[in-house]
Every structure is written in C-alpha cells, then in structure tokens.
Design a protein around this motif. Sequence first.
Motif, PDB file in Angstrom:
ATOM      1  N   MET A   1      80.853   2.689  70.766  1.00 21.71           N
ATOM      2  CA  MET A   1      79.864   3.039  69.757  1.00 21.71           C
ATOM      3  C   MET A   1      78.731   2.030  69.807  1.00 21.71           C
ATOM      4  N   SER A   2      77.481   2.536  69.552  1.00 22.50           N
ATOM      5  CA  SER A   2      76.327   1.650  69.614  1.00 22.50           C
ATOM      6  C   SER A   2      76.214   0.773  68.388  1.00 22.50           C
ATOM      7  N   ALA A   3      76.779   1.169  67.291  1.00 21.70           N
ATOM      8  CA  ALA A   3      76.726   0.375  66.058  1.00 21.70           C
ATOM      9  C   ALA A   3      77.926   0.745  65.208  1.00 21.70           C
ATOM     10  N   THR A   4      78.269  -0.148  64.304  1.00 22.08           N
ATOM     11  CA  THR A   4      79.414   0.098  63.440  1.00 22.08           C
ATOM     12  C   THR A   4      79.016   1.018  62.293  1.00 22.08           C
ATOM     13  N   PRO A   5      79.777   2.070  62.028  1.00 22.51           N
ATOM     14  CA  PRO A   5      79.466   2.945  60.884  1.00 22.51           C
ATOM     15  C   PRO A   5      79.541   2.164  59.583  1.00 22.51           C
ATOM     16  N   VAL A   6      78.723   2.558  58.617  1.00 25.13           N
ATOM     17  CA  VAL A   6      78.725   1.882  57.321  1.00 25.13           C
ATOM     18  C   VAL A   6      79.507   2.683  56.289  1.00 25.13           C
ATOM     19  N   ALA A   7      79.930   3.903  56.637  1.00 27.72           N
ATOM     20  CA  ALA A   7      80.690   4.727  55.690  1.00 27.72           C
ATOM     21  C   ALA A   7      81.681   5.565  56.465  1.00 27.72           C
ATOM     22  N   GLU A   8      82.700   6.021  55.772  1.00 29.86           N
ATOM     23  CA  GLU A   8      83.718   6.848  56.411  1.00 29.86           C
ATOM     24  C   GLU A   8      84.063   8.016  55.504  1.00 29.86           C
ATOM     25  N   PRO A  33      68.257   7.691  55.652  1.00 37.25           N
ATOM     26  CA  PRO A  33      68.037   8.185  57.013  1.00 37.25           C
ATOM     27  C   PRO A  33      68.383   7.094  58.028  1.00 37.25           C
ATOM     28  N   GLY A  34      69.148   7.461  59.055  1.00 38.59           N
ATOM     29  CA  GLY A  34      69.621   6.487  60.041  1.00 38.59           C
ATOM     30  C   GLY A  34      70.977   5.919  59.710  1.00 38.59           C
ATOM     31  N   GLY A  35      71.458   6.135  58.507  1.00 35.84           N
ATOM     32  CA  GLY A  35      72.779   5.660  58.124  1.00 35.84           C
ATOM     33  C   GLY A  35      73.863   6.346  58.933  1.00 35.84           C
ATOM     34  N   ARG A  36      74.981   5.637  59.092  1.00 31.11           N
ATOM     35  CA  ARG A  36      76.024   6.105  59.992  1.00 31.11           C
ATOM     36  C   ARG A  36      77.293   6.408  59.199  1.00 31.11           C
ATOM     37  N   LEU A  37      77.901   7.550  59.532  1.00 28.07           N
ATOM     38  CA  LEU A  37      79.102   8.005  58.843  1.00 28.07           C
ATOM     39  C   LEU A  37      80.182   8.327  59.862  1.00 28.07           C
ATOM     40  N   ALA A  38      81.330   7.643  59.777  1.00 28.83           N
ATOM     41  CA  ALA A  38      82.460   7.936  60.642  1.00 28.83           C
ATOM     42  C   ALA A  38      83.244   9.085  60.034  1.00 28.83           C
ATOM     43  N   VAL A  39      83.465  10.130  60.825  1.00 26.74           N
ATOM     44  CA  VAL A  39      84.186  11.315  60.356  1.00 26.74           C
ATOM     45  C   VAL A  39      85.507  11.389  61.110  1.00 26.74           C
ATOM     46  N   GLY A  58      69.670  18.603  60.891  1.00 29.29           N
ATOM     47  CA  GLY A  58      68.846  17.496  61.360  1.00 29.29           C
ATOM     48  C   GLY A  58      69.573  16.178  61.536  1.00 29.29           C
ATOM     49  N   HIS A  59      70.907  16.198  61.632  1.00 30.60           N
ATOM     50  CA  HIS A  59      71.669  14.973  61.837  1.00 30.60           C
ATOM     51  C   HIS A  59      72.068  14.863  63.318  1.00 30.60           C
ATOM     52  N   ARG A  60      72.262  13.627  63.773  1.00 25.68           N
ATOM     53  CA  ARG A  60      72.655  13.380  65.159  1.00 25.68           C
ATOM     54  C   ARG A  60      74.123  12.989  65.202  1.00 25.68           C
ATOM     55  N   VAL A  61      74.827  13.388  66.269  1.00 28.95           N
ATOM     56  CA  VAL A  61      76.258  13.099  66.410  1.00 28.95           C
ATOM     57  C   VAL A  61      76.471  12.182  67.610  1.00 28.95           C
ATOM     58  N   GLU A  62      77.235  11.147  67.404  1.00 25.03           N
ATOM     59  CA  GLU A  62      77.643  10.253  68.490  1.00 25.03           C
ATOM     60  C   GLU A  62      79.143  10.406  68.684  1.00 25.03           C
ATOM     61  N   TRP A  63      79.547  10.349  69.960  1.00 23.53           N
ATOM     62  CA  TRP A  63      80.966  10.526  70.280  1.00 23.53           C
ATOM     63  C   TRP A  63      81.549   9.182  70.672  1.00 23.53           C
ATOM     64  N   PRO A  64      82.371   8.616  69.824  1.00 14.99           N
ATOM     65  CA  PRO A  64      82.906   7.270  70.103  1.00 14.99           C
ATOM     66  C   PRO A  64      84.094   7.322  71.064  1.00 14.99           C
ATOM     67  N   VAL A  75      80.777  10.070  64.977  1.00 11.47           N
ATOM     68  CA  VAL A  75      79.943   9.345  64.030  1.00 11.47           C
ATOM     69  C   VAL A  75      78.673  10.162  63.827  1.00 11.47           C
ATOM     70  N   VAL A  76      78.369  10.456  62.583  1.00 10.56           N
ATOM     71  CA  VAL A  76      77.176  11.230  62.244  1.00 10.56           C
ATOM     72  C   VAL A  76      76.093  10.263  61.803  1.00 10.56           C
ATOM     73  N   VAL A  77      74.932  10.357  62.447  1.00  5.90           N
ATOM     74  CA  VAL A  77      73.772   9.547  62.069  1.00  5.90           C
ATOM     75  C   VAL A  77      72.850  10.441  61.245  1.00  5.90           C
ATOM     76  N   ARG A  78      72.659  10.057  59.994  1.00  6.44           N
ATOM     77  CA  ARG A  78      71.880  10.922  59.098  1.00  6.44           C
ATOM     78  C   ARG A  78      70.437  11.005  59.543  1.00  6.44           C
ATOM     79  N   GLY A  79      69.917  12.251  59.551  1.00  7.67           N
ATOM     80  CA  GLY A  79      68.525  12.464  59.878  1.00  7.67           C
ATOM     81  C   GLY A  79      67.638  12.308  58.652  1.00  7.67           C
ATOM     82  N   SER A  80      66.345  12.600  58.836  1.00  6.68           N
ATOM     83  CA  SER A  80      65.399  12.437  57.726  1.00  6.68           C
ATOM     84  C   SER A  80      65.464  13.600  56.753  1.00  6.68           C
ATOM     85  N   ALA A  81      66.037  14.725  57.160  1.00  8.56           N
ATOM     86  CA  ALA A  81      66.195  15.882  56.268  1.00  8.56           C
ATOM     87  C   ALA A  81      67.631  16.338  56.320  1.00  8.56           C
ATOM     88  N   ASP A  82      68.108  16.882  55.211  1.00  9.70           N
ATOM     89  CA  ASP A  82      69.498  17.314  55.161  1.00  9.70           C
ATOM     90  C   ASP A  82      69.706  18.680  55.777  1.00  9.70           C
TER      91      ASP A  82
END
Length: 403
Positions: A1-8, A33-39, A58-64, A75-82
């Motif tokens: 992962m590029s960064a540690t999620p701040v929420a789960e 926006p830009g916040g990271r959520l581990a699902v 509008g959210h981005r998904v990273e595959w850890p 990990v879901v990276v929140r976009g600028s719009a929901d």
Amino acid sequence: MSATPVAEVHLADLGFGQGAHLLVQRALAGLPPGGRLAVSGRDPALRVHLPAWCRGRGHRVEWPDRDDRSDLVAVVVRGSADDDRWHGAERAGPAQPSALTRRPPARWGLGARGALLETGGPEARFDLDDRDLVWADIAPHLYAQAAARQWDPQTAVPWDDPFALPADVEAAVVQVMTYLVENEQAALVVPARFVGRIHPHFREVVQLLAVQMADEARHMEVFSRRALLRGAELGTSSAGGRQSLFTLVAESDFALASFLLSVLGEGSFVDLLSFLHQFAPDPVTRRICWLAMQDERRHVVFGMAHLEHQAQVDPLLRDRLRAAIHRRHDALIDTAGLNADVFDALVVLAAGGWRPDDVSTGFDRVRALQDAMDQGRQRRLVRLGFRPDEAAALSALHTRNFM
C-alpha cells in the motif's frame, strides 16, 4: 500500500446486494477528499462490487497486498464528490419560505424546495411560476392554522340535538342550505383549477389552497346534510344564480379569480354566515354556519394578502381588477340576480314570526345585511388601493347573488 489507511470498515459477510454500500458510504462521509478507508469483508463478490460502486461515485480503489490480512479487500480513496450523479447539481432554491426564488426554473419541476437536484430531469411547466403572482407572506402561517383547525362534520355538529320547527321555517332553512351548497361548489372548483398550475416551489400556497378545497367540501357536506335532516327535498336553484357562479369558475387569471371569489364573494359570504348564525332557528344550523364562517374568514385573509402583495409590485393590477368587475357585471346584467326564494327565506329566518311587524323587521334585517356586505366590500377595495368613491361604485356593481 502507498499509504496507511486512516479509517476502517468491517463488512463481515455482508455483501453489496444486502446493503454493504451503506456502511462504506457512512465511513467515507467522515473523511475529507483524499482520505483513505480500509474495507474488509468475507463476501466473495466484494472485489467486483466495491470498485464498481466506487467508480460511480468518484472514489478510487487501491488493491493492497493481502498477505498481512486475509479479509482486507481494498483501500478506498475518497474522491472530491460522493456520486457522479450530483456533479453539476444545484439546489432547488432555499428551503425557507422567507427566501423564495422569485422565478423558479422549470427544471426544478416537482423537486422539493431546497433539495439537491440530480441533473437531467424533466422540465415540468407551471405557468404560475412567479412569486408575485401567487405569494403572500402570511401563507405559511395560514396553512398551519388551517391544518390545525380542521373539524370533523360528524363530531363538531350536534346533529342529534332535539328541535322542532314549523314547516314553513324548516322550508326556509332548506332553501338557504340549498343556496349555500351551490355557492360552496363553485368555491371549491375555483381553487381546484389553479392548484395544478402553481409551481411547487410555492408549496405553502398550494397547501393552503388544498385545505381551502377541503374546507369547501366539508361545507357542502354539512349544508347538504342540514337541508335533508328532516327528510325534505332540496330547494330551488335559479338560473341567474348559477350563471353568476359560472363567471367565477370560468375566470382563468389567478389574481382575478382570487379577487372575485375571495375578496368580493367570500367576503360577503362571511357576512351572510354571520347573519345566519345570529338568526338560525335551530342549534344545528347555528353551529354549521359558525364553523363555516371561521373557515371562510381564512380564505378572505389569504385573498387579501395575496392581492395586497401583488398590488405593491404591479401598478396595473387595480386596472385589471376594475375591468374584471365591469366585465362580470356586463355578463350578468340580464340575469335576475339573487334567487327570490333565497331572499324570502332569509326574511323568514330573520323575522322569527308571521305578524306584519315581524315580517317588516325580517325584511329590514336582510336589507341591513346587504348594506353590511356592501360596506365590507368597500373597505376591502380601499385596502387594495381604490379611492373610497370608486370603491363604492365598484361594490355597487358586484353580483346581486352575493358570491
């Protein structure tokens, strides 16, 4: 992962087909926006459903790397719009009636005032879409009052109270009730013709007119029920009276219809109901006239407030009101006016007896009622900006059918 999620968020066995998106959506709502959520979750379809849901919002998904936690899906990276549906969306004006938009656009349509509107909806056309054509600041208050004061015809009227009237007095009551029913039918139809034309942005006016229609429907019920209470047939309905009422129903301009019905007609009707309450020969008639009178007063208050508001912004309004009175007078000039049977019935009720002096007193009381109606119309016309002498002349042109 590029960064540690701040929420789960832990979904356990819950899949997107059972509402998992609500938990993800709730967790993302607390992130910038830009916040990271581990699902994490065990539903085998999450790896398909989660990214599809995120793309639409509008959210981005990273595959850890899953070696450290077997149930971590992404990990879901929140976009600028929901939600992409709301890109370019607008609010349907302010929610508060104190800050109405003057000309709500057609694209707002049936959307709730103040709601965030998804783009691409239908354009619903409402021709009464100008605040100054329909609004009165008192409308929200009047609607709340009207809704709180609705009454049940079955329980609010003492239908079972014992009374016995002479046949001729009962016949007079029946005739007056017949007249009231047909007038209330017209008073229901007139606002019904405009409710569907008013932009929903001005919903308090729509609500108030809807309650006004309910008032008139209730009045029709109680007047009809009183007429038939002792088994009599209904009284007479004059051609002139029906023609007078038809001119109200045929008026297509909201301001003019409100003026002719509420300010002139129902204003005089309040005087008539007060007269009937005073001289009613039985408790049922007295009660229904008092109840109806309270409702009709609200109708007059709104009609006056609406037209006073419009007169402030439209210097030509009084010319249109004046012309409407003359036009209606000309249309009815060859009719007989008030049903003679109704006039005679009012005299009988006001007389209270059959001696010559009683009849003379009853006749004078009905004439006094007509004078009171005339004075009331003049006062309301003056409030709308007419000179007293012109108000007197215009009031004299009002239909002899009262409404």
